[in-house]
Design a protein around this motif. Sequence first.
Motif, PDB file in Angstrom:
ATOM      1  N   ARG A   5       0.853  -1.183   0.000  1.00  0.00           N
ATOM      2  CA  ARG A   5       0.000   0.000   0.000  1.00  0.00           C
ATOM      3  C   ARG A   5       0.891   1.234   0.000  1.00  0.00           C
ATOM      4  O   ARG A   5       1.666   1.444   0.937  1.00  0.00           O
ATOM      5  CB  ARG A   5      -0.889   0.028   1.241  1.00  0.00           C
ATOM      6  CG  ARG A   5      -1.910  -1.110   1.283  1.00  0.00           C
ATOM      7  CD  ARG A   5      -2.897  -0.975   0.155  1.00  0.00           C
ATOM      8  NE  ARG A   5      -4.035  -1.857   0.371  1.00  0.00           N
ATOM      9  CZ  ARG A   5      -4.955  -2.130  -0.551  1.00  0.00           C
ATOM     10  NH1 ARG A   5      -4.842  -1.602  -1.747  1.00  0.00           N
ATOM     11  NH2 ARG A   5      -5.952  -2.924  -0.293  1.00  0.00           N
ATOM     12  N   ARG A   7       1.995   5.292   0.196  1.00  0.00           N
ATOM     13  CA  ARG A   7       1.608   6.345   1.135  1.00  0.00           C
ATOM     14  C   ARG A   7       0.366   7.062   0.615  1.00  0.00           C
ATOM     15  O   ARG A   7       0.233   7.365  -0.560  1.00  0.00           O
ATOM     16  CB  ARG A   7       2.746   7.349   1.291  1.00  0.00           C
ATOM     17  CG  ARG A   7       2.425   8.465   2.291  1.00  0.00           C
ATOM     18  CD  ARG A   7       3.600   9.398   2.439  1.00  0.00           C
ATOM     19  NE  ARG A   7       4.750   8.715   3.012  1.00  0.00           N
ATOM     20  CZ  ARG A   7       4.890   8.486   4.310  1.00  0.00           C
ATOM     21  NH1 ARG A   7       3.946   8.852   5.156  1.00  0.00           N
ATOM     22  NH2 ARG A   7       5.971   7.874   4.752  1.00  0.00           N
ATOM     23  N   ARG A   8      -0.566   7.306   1.542  1.00  0.00           N
ATOM     24  CA  ARG A   8      -1.779   8.034   1.186  1.00  0.00           C
ATOM     25  C   ARG A   8      -1.968   9.178   2.160  1.00  0.00           C
ATOM     26  O   ARG A   8      -1.572   9.114   3.308  1.00  0.00           O
ATOM     27  CB  ARG A   8      -3.011   7.115   1.283  1.00  0.00           C
ATOM     28  CG  ARG A   8      -3.054   6.029   0.246  1.00  0.00           C
ATOM     29  CD  ARG A   8      -4.324   5.224   0.415  1.00  0.00           C
ATOM     30  NE  ARG A   8      -5.497   6.097   0.410  1.00  0.00           N
ATOM     31  CZ  ARG A   8      -6.723   5.658   0.687  1.00  0.00           C
ATOM     32  NH1 ARG A   8      -6.921   4.414   1.029  1.00  0.00           N
ATOM     33  NH2 ARG A   8      -7.751   6.481   0.660  1.00  0.00           N
ATOM     34  N   CYS A  11      -7.480  10.359   5.223  1.00  0.00           N
ATOM     35  CA  CYS A  11      -8.806  10.585   4.661  1.00  0.00           C
ATOM     36  C   CYS A  11      -9.839  10.354   5.751  1.00  0.00           C
ATOM     37  O   CYS A  11      -9.528  10.064   6.885  1.00  0.00           O
ATOM     38  CB  CYS A  11      -9.059   9.658   3.477  1.00  0.00           C
ATOM     39  SG  CYS A  11      -8.882   7.910   3.879  1.00  0.00           S
ATOM     40  N   PRO A  14     -13.115   5.120   6.814  1.00  0.00           N
ATOM     41  CA  PRO A  14     -13.317   4.202   5.711  1.00  0.00           C
ATOM     42  C   PRO A  14     -14.556   3.338   5.902  1.00  0.00           C
ATOM     43  O   PRO A  14     -15.100   3.234   6.993  1.00  0.00           O
ATOM     44  CB  PRO A  14     -12.050   3.337   5.733  1.00  0.00           C
ATOM     45  CG  PRO A  14     -11.609   3.374   7.150  1.00  0.00           C
ATOM     46  CD  PRO A  14     -11.985   4.724   7.660  1.00  0.00           C
ATOM     47  N   LEU A 283      -6.362  -2.166   9.570  1.00  0.00           N
ATOM     48  CA  LEU A 283      -6.318  -1.544   8.243  1.00  0.00           C
ATOM     49  C   LEU A 283      -6.852  -0.117   8.240  1.00  0.00           C
ATOM     50  O   LEU A 283      -6.276   0.768   7.603  1.00  0.00           O
ATOM     51  CB  LEU A 283      -7.105  -2.398   7.243  1.00  0.00           C
ATOM     52  CG  LEU A 283      -6.440  -3.720   6.846  1.00  0.00           C
ATOM     53  CD1 LEU A 283      -7.434  -4.605   6.096  1.00  0.00           C
ATOM     54  CD2 LEU A 283      -5.206  -3.464   5.997  1.00  0.00           C
ATOM     55  N   GLU A 287      -4.755   3.054   6.895  1.00  0.00           N
ATOM     56  CA  GLU A 287      -5.201   3.820   5.735  1.00  0.00           C
ATOM     57  C   GLU A 287      -5.395   5.290   6.114  1.00  0.00           C
ATOM     58  O   GLU A 287      -5.036   6.194   5.372  1.00  0.00           O
ATOM     59  CB  GLU A 287      -6.506   3.233   5.192  1.00  0.00           C
ATOM     60  CG  GLU A 287      -6.361   1.861   4.543  1.00  0.00           C
ATOM     61  CD  GLU A 287      -5.619   1.927   3.223  1.00  0.00           C
ATOM     62  OE1 GLU A 287      -5.834   2.874   2.452  1.00  0.00           O
ATOM     63  OE2 GLU A 287      -4.810   1.023   2.963  1.00  0.00           O
ATOM     64  N   GLY A 290      -2.060   7.156   6.356  1.00  0.00           N
ATOM     65  CA  GLY A 290      -1.322   7.358   5.122  1.00  0.00           C
ATOM     66  C   GLY A 290       0.025   6.684   5.076  1.00  0.00           C
ATOM     67  O   GLY A 290       0.871   7.021   4.243  1.00  0.00           O
ATOM     68  N   ASP A 366      -9.771  -6.228  -4.202  1.00  0.00           N
ATOM     69  CA  ASP A 366      -8.919  -5.777  -3.104  1.00  0.00           C
ATOM     70  C   ASP A 366      -7.967  -6.908  -2.709  1.00  0.00           C
ATOM     71  O   ASP A 366      -8.342  -7.804  -1.952  1.00  0.00           O
ATOM     72  CB  ASP A 366      -9.770  -5.364  -1.901  1.00  0.00           C
ATOM     73  CG  ASP A 366      -8.933  -4.780  -0.768  1.00  0.00           C
ATOM     74  OD1 ASP A 366      -7.692  -4.773  -0.873  1.00  0.00           O
ATOM     75  OD2 ASP A 366      -9.528  -4.327   0.223  1.00  0.00           O
ATOM     76  N   THR A 368      -5.697  -7.122  -0.641  1.00  0.00           N
ATOM     77  CA  THR A 368      -5.460  -7.266   0.789  1.00  0.00           C
ATOM     78  C   THR A 368      -6.350  -8.348   1.380  1.00  0.00           C
ATOM     79  O   THR A 368      -5.947  -9.075   2.291  1.00  0.00           O
ATOM     80  CB  THR A 368      -5.715  -5.931   1.521  1.00  0.00           C
ATOM     81  OG1 THR A 368      -4.887  -4.921   0.955  1.00  0.00           O
ATOM     82  CG2 THR A 368      -5.409  -6.052   3.001  1.00  0.00           C
TER      83      THR A 368
END
Length: 425
Positions: A5, A7-8, A11, A14, A283, A287, A290, A366, A368
């Motif tokens: 995954r 870097r994000r 947000c 989820p 998770l 997420e 990030g 997905d 994952t």
Amino acid sequence: MTVDRPRREPCGEPRRRPRPRAAAAAVTASLLLGGCSAGGGGAAAGGAPELTIWTDQLKYEAVLAVAEQFGEEQGIEVEVEAVSSELQSAFVTANAAGNGPDVVVGAHDWIGNLVQNGAIEALPLNPEELSAYDETAIEATTYAGQLYGVPYGAEAVALYRNTDVVPEEPATLDAAIAAGRRAVAEGQVESALNLPVGQEGDAYHMEALLTSGGGYLFGTDEEGYDAADLGIGQPGSLAAAERIGELGERGEGVLRRSISGDNAIALFAAGDAAFLISGPWALADLEGAGLPYAVQPVPPFEGADPAVPFMGAQAFMVAANGENKAYAQEFVTRGVNNEEAMTTLYDLAGLPPAMLSVAEAVAAEDPTVEVFTQAYQGGAPMPALPAMAAVWEPLGQAYSAIVGGADPAATMRTAGETISSAIGD
């Protein structure tokens, strides 16, 4: 298989952690003990039968969606209640008093206690229906040769890797630990491996190390786990304890009592650790943070036995004293036991699906999910034996003591004696 995954940016919340509706009924244990409950099934206003289902708040939205669909198809009233705390004990008490639900949704390792208390009924799924599910999930929900729950999701811990500091996937746990220690020495992270220990120990998260180190918890026979065959205190567990001790605070310093279930995920998400052993419940935090990470099933120690973590399944079970058993059986064996319902349960609850066709379809979108499916398929069902009540505290405390520097073999032997004595009582 490993899934990376990137870097994000952080947000919003989820999908896999939905918030329960404000309208969810919160049933407390004290209310049940007082003999007053919103449950109990019976007939709704107007004389129509009513199916009552209990679950916890995290699964409320998912169970409600499937239950409402079933109610519409059957032309009956369906009430889903989110029990605020201690769902298992509240259910046992209410069922015995005759004011419990018709269906309860909970963990498979409750089953031994629920059967012992006469609280749930066996389910009549045939071999063809059972073949639609992962074998491990069916094994988990089978007790004394009979199926007691329809599993909808399953989980086990896996190895998360901070790809900023360890780009390559380790083939063994030793390789992971070595890479993590290098990252610590270089000042990139503060911890090589976040595995929850805490002051009281964590026998759940430590199981993969016990099994790869050569130990086991309970042996098995043709009907499943055998409480008379306790592996704690046996030679394999002593060897595993020695390895855990080497990784502890007076050895390599990889395992530490300052890392617990309260902070292991958060510290990894903040970039403070190279590796983390945790489940799919981590998770959402990762997420949101990030952090660039990868996930793989927990690898074994080099040249050792496989790392076999505990596997857990969530399942629908029929109450023994529910007022609408026919509808309860129909809901669990038909209303839940189909691809549409299982897909809805995944979409709203987020657990890797136990139904094979749904797991395959979800994994295509997905990857994952495929990793965590491999993780639980490579695990062993957490024993549903009532004897497990005698295991958690002494075994957890033994692990914590060993990590803190206590003699590994002596500590593990003492834990085995304590557990064996409690089971014998």
